[in-house]
Design an enzyme around this catalytic site. Sequence first.
Site, short mmCIF file in Angstrom:
data_model
loop_
_atom_site.label_atom_id
_atom_site.label_comp_id
_atom_site.label_asym_id
_atom_site.label_seq_id
_atom_site.Cartn_x
_atom_site.Cartn_y
_atom_site.Cartn_z
N HIS A 101 0.88 -1.18 0.00
CA HIS A 101 0.00 0.00 0.00
C HIS A 101 0.92 1.23 0.00
O HIS A 101 2.04 1.17 0.52
CB HIS A 101 -0.83 -0.07 1.29
CG HIS A 101 -1.92 0.93 1.40
ND1 HIS A 101 -1.70 2.23 1.80
CD2 HIS A 101 -3.26 0.83 1.23
CE1 HIS A 101 -2.84 2.88 1.85
NE2 HIS A 101 -3.82 2.05 1.50
N ASP B 75 3.20 -4.57 8.01
CA ASP B 75 1.97 -3.80 7.87
C ASP B 75 0.80 -4.79 8.00
O ASP B 75 0.54 -5.57 7.08
CB ASP B 75 1.98 -3.11 6.50
CG ASP B 75 0.64 -2.46 6.17
OD1 ASP B 75 -0.33 -2.62 6.94
OD2 ASP B 75 0.57 -1.79 5.12
N GLN C 55 -4.42 -5.33 6.84
CA GLN C 55 -5.40 -6.26 6.26
C GLN C 55 -5.32 -7.66 6.87
O GLN C 55 -6.04 -8.56 6.44
CB GLN C 55 -5.18 -6.37 4.74
CG GLN C 55 -5.38 -5.06 3.98
CD GLN C 55 -6.83 -4.59 3.99
OE1 GLN C 55 -7.75 -5.35 4.29
NE2 GLN C 55 -7.04 -3.33 3.67
N LYS D 171 -10.36 -0.90 10.52
CA LYS D 171 -10.48 -2.06 9.63
C LYS D 171 -10.86 -3.32 10.42
O LYS D 171 -11.03 -4.38 9.86
CB LYS D 171 -9.18 -2.29 8.87
CG LYS D 171 -8.89 -1.15 7.88
CD LYS D 171 -7.80 -1.51 6.93
CE LYS D 171 -7.24 -0.31 6.19
NZ LYS D 171 -8.08 0.12 5.07
N CYS E 235 -4.74 2.45 -3.72
CA CYS E 235 -3.51 2.97 -3.08
C CYS E 235 -2.35 2.00 -3.26
O CYS E 235 -1.54 1.79 -2.34
CB CYS E 235 -3.72 3.24 -1.60
SG CYS E 235 -4.86 4.56 -1.28
N1 PLP Z 1 -1.73 -0.85 4.64
C1 PLP Z 1 -2.65 -1.58 4.01
C2 PLP Z 1 -2.29 -2.94 3.51
C3 PLP Z 1 -3.93 -1.07 3.85
O1 PLP Z 1 -4.86 -1.81 3.22
C4 PLP Z 1 -4.23 0.22 4.34
C5 PLP Z 1 -5.56 0.80 4.13
O2 PLP Z 1 -6.26 0.49 3.20
C6 PLP Z 1 -3.23 0.94 5.00
C7 PLP Z 1 -1.99 0.37 5.13
C8 PLP Z 1 -3.48 2.28 5.55
O3 PLP Z 1 -4.35 2.24 6.63
P1 PLP Z 1 -4.88 3.58 7.31
O4 PLP Z 1 -5.39 4.44 6.19
O5 PLP Z 1 -5.95 3.13 8.23
O6 PLP Z 1 -3.72 4.21 8.01
#
Ligand code: PLP
Length: 406
Positions: free
Chosen positions: A122, A199, A202, A225, A363
């Site tokens: 992401h 990270d 998900q 999430k 993203c």
């Molecule tokens: N990392 C992953 C794999 C994501 O899917 C997302 C959000 O879609 C993020 C990071 C970013 O999360 P946040 O916008 O809640 O900080």
Amino acid sequence: MPTIQSAREDFPILSRTIHDKPLIYFDNAATTQKPRAVVEKIVNGYYDVNANVHRGVHFLSQLATEAHENARKTVQGFLNARRSHEIVLTRGTTEAINLVASSFADACMSAGDEVIVSVMEHHSNIVPWQLQAARKGITLKVIPMNDRGELDMEAYRELFSERTRLVSVTHVSNVLGTVNPVKEIIGEAHRRDVPVLIDGAQAVPHIRVDVQDLDADFYAFSAHKIYGPTGIGVLYGKEEWLDRIPPYQGGGEMIATVSFEQTTFNELPYKFEAGTPDYIGSTALAEALNYVSRLGIEAIAAHEHELLQYAVKGLQSIEGIRFFGQSEKKSSVVSFLVGDIHHYDMGMLLDRLGIAVRTGHHCAQPLMQRLGIEGTVRASFAFYNTKAEVETFVESVERVLKMFDK
Ligand code: PLP
């Protein structure tokens, strides 16, 4: 005690209509809906226990502090962290990764050093490193993947050099659903004395995460999430690393003493929590995690897997459909395109039928470049979704295709 079957009733929004059709919410990878217990925690928090936390001698402040610190312990238990001060509360995954990128680069990186990320990250796990690259002259190296959307582990091993300082990869891809072999990824890095950030945005909502078993050095996720509120998230960090890296932001709470000549910093985790924390959000996050624990993450995973298989089975008979992400180990995300129909058109027409899916690059533009596409249609499932919804979804995709004369 909620069960997967009864839990849907805990989510009032799921019984609303969209364009006069019952809502089918398949955008759970973007954010999940909130159960009543979480919303009530927020409302009652402001009605009954609102007072700024820490340092307050009065009753309400102590009550709010206790609730906030208990919430931290709930997160600790959920991730099986060794110590509660290894849980830093942030605004979300993005802030958690930015914190590590900034503080780790300050303490442990200099020009010419390298960070390994993967092609399926992401933007939240790419751009913070690029900001440090510009500031510090560090380089990003990228783990490639095969056409099923699985990381190339052989190529990963070859990316290490004596300048590798950190590996930062996603546990589960938000586009492909791939569940990466993070334990193996961490093991490979540790054999070379390189720490790893995972990270988990998900992953945490769908699979059991045990940071000690994984031996992750840092692990990030967002409350929203996993059925919790927006604006709060978690950075788990091993004590030794959190001690080693400097504060990310300055302000109240993160200090021990301040004078114009010299400031000393607070102990963990407060060193990384400048300013008034989201002490209502933290209790709502804990409520969400307790809710998930009551349902059982394994039961959630089993139901979501069934929905995933059912959806793929239903969709695969559609002529011209292309799926993105066919990894052996996969979470409940289906990314696809049909023929030359633009993902936005598909998404907009599904919306007219009451179905919320996400379209676009999600993203993850470097991943789109790897796939040679601009975007996908993405349906992502949660435990409150049903097979009947999946059936309606498949029929609706077919209806949309008829509109395009396909
Ligand atoms: N990392 C992953 C794999 C994501 O899917 C997302 C959000 O879609 C993020 C990071 C970013 O999360 P946040 O916008 O809640 O900080």
